[in-house]
Scaffold this motif. Structure first.
Motif, PDB file in Angstrom:
ATOM      1  N   GLY A 170      15.738  -4.626  15.465  1.00 31.10           N
ATOM      2  CA  GLY A 170      16.796  -4.051  14.639  1.00 31.10           C
ATOM      3  C   GLY A 170      17.804  -5.111  14.242  1.00 31.10           C
ATOM      4  N   LEU A 171      17.316  -6.302  14.021  1.00 30.65           N
ATOM      5  CA  LEU A 171      18.168  -7.431  13.655  1.00 30.65           C
ATOM      6  C   LEU A 171      17.901  -7.786  12.197  1.00 30.65           C
ATOM      7  N   TRP A 172      18.954  -7.926  11.412  1.00 33.23           N
ATOM      8  CA  TRP A 172      18.815  -8.189   9.969  1.00 33.23           C
ATOM      9  C   TRP A 172      17.846  -7.178   9.367  1.00 33.23           C
ATOM     10  N   THR A 173      18.044  -5.927   9.738  1.00 33.76           N
ATOM     11  CA  THR A 173      17.112  -4.860   9.362  1.00 33.76           C
ATOM     12  C   THR A 173      16.950  -4.746   7.855  1.00 33.76           C
ATOM     13  N   ARG A 174      18.036  -4.826   7.113  1.00 37.18           N
ATOM     14  CA  ARG A 174      17.947  -4.708   5.655  1.00 37.18           C
ATOM     15  C   ARG A 174      17.067  -5.810   5.086  1.00 37.18           C
ATOM     16  N   PHE A 175      17.312  -7.030   5.503  1.00 39.57           N
ATOM     17  CA  PHE A 175      16.494  -8.156   5.044  1.00 39.57           C
ATOM     18  C   PHE A 175      15.032  -7.942   5.416  1.00 39.57           C
ATOM     19  N   GLY A 176      14.775  -7.554   6.669  1.00 42.50           N
ATOM     20  CA  GLY A 176      13.403  -7.342   7.134  1.00 42.50           C
ATOM     21  C   GLY A 176      12.683  -6.261   6.343  1.00 42.50           C
ATOM     22  N   LEU A 177      13.387  -5.176   6.039  1.00 44.60           N
ATOM     23  CA  LEU A 177      12.767  -4.089   5.290  1.00 44.60           C
ATOM     24  C   LEU A 177      12.476  -4.491   3.844  1.00 44.60           C
ATOM     25  N   ILE A 178      13.406  -5.197   3.219  1.00 48.99           N
ATOM     26  CA  ILE A 178      13.175  -5.635   1.837  1.00 48.99           C
ATOM     27  C   ILE A 178      12.056  -6.667   1.798  1.00 48.99           C
ATOM     28  N   ALA A 179      12.076  -7.622   2.716  1.00 44.83           N
ATOM     29  CA  ALA A 179      11.005  -8.635   2.763  1.00 44.83           C
ATOM     30  C   ALA A 179       9.658  -7.966   3.021  1.00 44.83           C
ATOM     31  N   GLY A 180       9.619  -7.033   3.958  1.00 42.84           N
ATOM     32  CA  GLY A 180       8.375  -6.329   4.256  1.00 42.84           C
ATOM     33  C   GLY A 180       7.867  -5.520   3.075  1.00 42.84           C
ATOM     34  N   ALA A 181       8.771  -4.873   2.359  1.00 41.50           N
ATOM     35  CA  ALA A 181       8.370  -4.094   1.183  1.00 41.50           C
ATOM     36  C   ALA A 181       7.810  -5.002   0.093  1.00 41.50           C
ATOM     37  N   LEU A 182       8.391  -6.193  -0.057  1.00 41.97           N
ATOM     38  CA  LEU A 182       7.874  -7.139  -1.051  1.00 41.97           C
ATOM     39  C   LEU A 182       6.494  -7.659  -0.643  1.00 41.97           C
ATOM     40  N   VAL A 183       6.310  -7.934   0.637  1.00 44.96           N
ATOM     41  CA  VAL A 183       4.983  -8.344   1.127  1.00 44.96           C
ATOM     42  C   VAL A 183       3.986  -7.217   0.868  1.00 44.96           C
ATOM     43  N   MET A 184       4.397  -5.987   1.160  1.00 40.03           N
ATOM     44  CA  MET A 184       3.512  -4.843   0.945  1.00 40.03           C
ATOM     45  C   MET A 184       3.157  -4.696  -0.529  1.00 40.03           C
ATOM     46  N   THR A 185       4.095  -4.974  -1.413  1.00 41.01           N
ATOM     47  CA  THR A 185       3.812  -4.918  -2.848  1.00 41.01           C
ATOM     48  C   THR A 185       2.691  -5.895  -3.200  1.00 41.01           C
ATOM     49  N   GLY A 186       2.760  -7.103  -2.647  1.00 38.53           N
ATOM     50  CA  GLY A 186       1.696  -8.083  -2.872  1.00 38.53           C
ATOM     51  C   GLY A 186       0.362  -7.615  -2.326  1.00 38.53           C
ATOM     52  N   LEU A 187       0.382  -6.991  -1.156  1.00 32.91           N
ATOM     53  CA  LEU A 187      -0.861  -6.487  -0.565  1.00 32.91           C
ATOM     54  C   LEU A 187      -1.454  -5.346  -1.395  1.00 32.91           C
ATOM     55  N   ALA A 218      -4.389   3.052  -0.930  1.00 37.12           N
ATOM     56  CA  ALA A 218      -3.726   4.322  -0.631  1.00 37.12           C
ATOM     57  C   ALA A 218      -3.001   4.254   0.713  1.00 37.12           C
ATOM     58  N   LEU A 219      -3.637   3.665   1.720  1.00 39.44           N
ATOM     59  CA  LEU A 219      -2.982   3.517   3.031  1.00 39.44           C
ATOM     60  C   LEU A 219      -1.742   2.632   2.930  1.00 39.44           C
ATOM     61  N   GLN A 220      -1.822   1.607   2.099  1.00 44.61           N
ATOM     62  CA  GLN A 220      -0.677   0.707   1.941  1.00 44.61           C
ATOM     63  C   GLN A 220       0.516   1.416   1.298  1.00 44.61           C
ATOM     64  N   LEU A 221       0.240   2.432   0.496  1.00 45.02           N
ATOM     65  CA  LEU A 221       1.349   3.201  -0.081  1.00 45.02           C
ATOM     66  C   LEU A 221       2.106   3.974   0.994  1.00 45.02           C
ATOM     67  N   ILE A 222       1.421   4.353   2.060  1.00 42.25           N
ATOM     68  CA  ILE A 222       2.115   4.989   3.189  1.00 42.25           C
ATOM     69  C   ILE A 222       3.074   3.981   3.824  1.00 42.25           C
ATOM     70  N   TYR A 223       2.612   2.746   4.001  1.00 39.07           N
ATOM     71  CA  TYR A 223       3.484   1.700   4.520  1.00 39.07           C
ATOM     72  C   TYR A 223       4.674   1.476   3.584  1.00 39.07           C
ATOM     73  N   ALA A 224       4.409   1.448   2.280  1.00 37.88           N
ATOM     74  CA  ALA A 224       5.485   1.254   1.305  1.00 37.88           C
ATOM     75  C   ALA A 224       6.515   2.376   1.424  1.00 37.88           C
ATOM     76  N   PHE A 225       6.052   3.599   1.619  1.00 40.05           N
ATOM     77  CA  PHE A 225       6.978   4.720   1.773  1.00 40.05           C
ATOM     78  C   PHE A 225       7.813   4.577   3.041  1.00 40.05           C
ATOM     79  N   ILE A 226       7.199   4.131   4.119  1.00 39.80           N
ATOM     80  CA  ILE A 226       7.961   3.962   5.360  1.00 39.80           C
ATOM     81  C   ILE A 226       9.026   2.881   5.182  1.00 39.80           C
ATOM     82  N   TYR A 227       8.690   1.790   4.498  1.00 41.63           N
ATOM     83  CA  TYR A 227       9.713   0.783   4.190  1.00 41.63           C
ATOM     84  C   TYR A 227      10.851   1.420   3.398  1.00 41.63           C
ATOM     85  N   TYR A 228      10.510   2.195   2.384  1.00 41.45           N
ATOM     86  CA  TYR A 228      11.519   2.880   1.571  1.00 41.45           C
ATOM     87  C   TYR A 228      12.395   3.773   2.451  1.00 41.45           C
ATOM     88  N   TYR A 229      11.756   4.609   3.267  1.00 41.52           N
ATOM     89  CA  TYR A 229      12.483   5.571   4.089  1.00 41.52           C
ATOM     90  C   TYR A 229      13.451   4.857   5.044  1.00 41.52           C
TER      91      TYR A 229
END
Length: 159
Positions: free
Chosen positions: A99-116, A130-141
């Motif tokens: 839970g450190l730099w959570t905003r940065f981690g979530l945005i970075a993770g969402a961008l990585v997921m976009t590439g995937l 389709a499974l990756q869209l579930i991950y994208a939604f969790i990043y969003y949430y």
């Protein structure tokens, strides 16, 4: 006498139901957010760790096979991707678990997921996409509900 702060009457069913105190509901939301963040962070971190443990050559061989019939993905990009993705996943996962730099981690993770997602679609692997869209939604949430990120290093540090 009915205590309206702790009970509600359902006109549809005629049954009384308990209405939780808003502070309890908030505490539940904080715990639910924390559990989701921890579980998701561990999942992302272990994706990276397992690829690091298996070694660069094994992950590169997997990527080469996965994209061998995908002309839109230049083979020269795969070695770079094979080095950066496991490190990115491990780092992002650790940030989310702590839970450190959570905003940065979530945005970075969402961008990585976009590439995937783009890569999976180029490979025409619709099931994985389709499974990756579930991950994208969790990043969003997790990003949208970051105000519930109280049980974390960011929460302790007042971020």
């Amino acid at each position: 006498m009915v205590e309206y702060a702790s009970a509600a009457h359902s006109f549809e069913t005629g049954v009384k139901r308990h209405v939780p105190d808003p502070q309890v509901r908030f505490a539940d939301a904080v715990w639910a957010y924390t559990i989701l963040r921890l579980s998701f962070g561990a999942n992302i971190m272990l994706h990276g760790v397992s690829r690091l443990v298996a070694g660069h050559a094994a992950f590169l061989a997997y990527l080469t096979h996965y994209f061998e019939k995908t002309p839109a993905v230049p083979p020269g990009l795969l070695p770079i991707f094979a080095w950066t993705l496991p490190l990115a996943e491990t780092s992002i996962g650790v940030l989310l678990v702590l839970g450190l730099w959570t905003r940065f981690g979530l945005i970075a993770g969402a961008l990585v997921m976009t590439g995937l997602v783009i890569g999976s679609n180029l490979a025409q692997d619709w099931t994985i996409a389709a499974l990756q869209l579930i991950y994208a939604f969790i990043y969003y949430y997790l990003l949208v509900h970051r105000d519930k990120n109280l049980i974390s290093l960011d929460g302790v540090l007042g971020r």
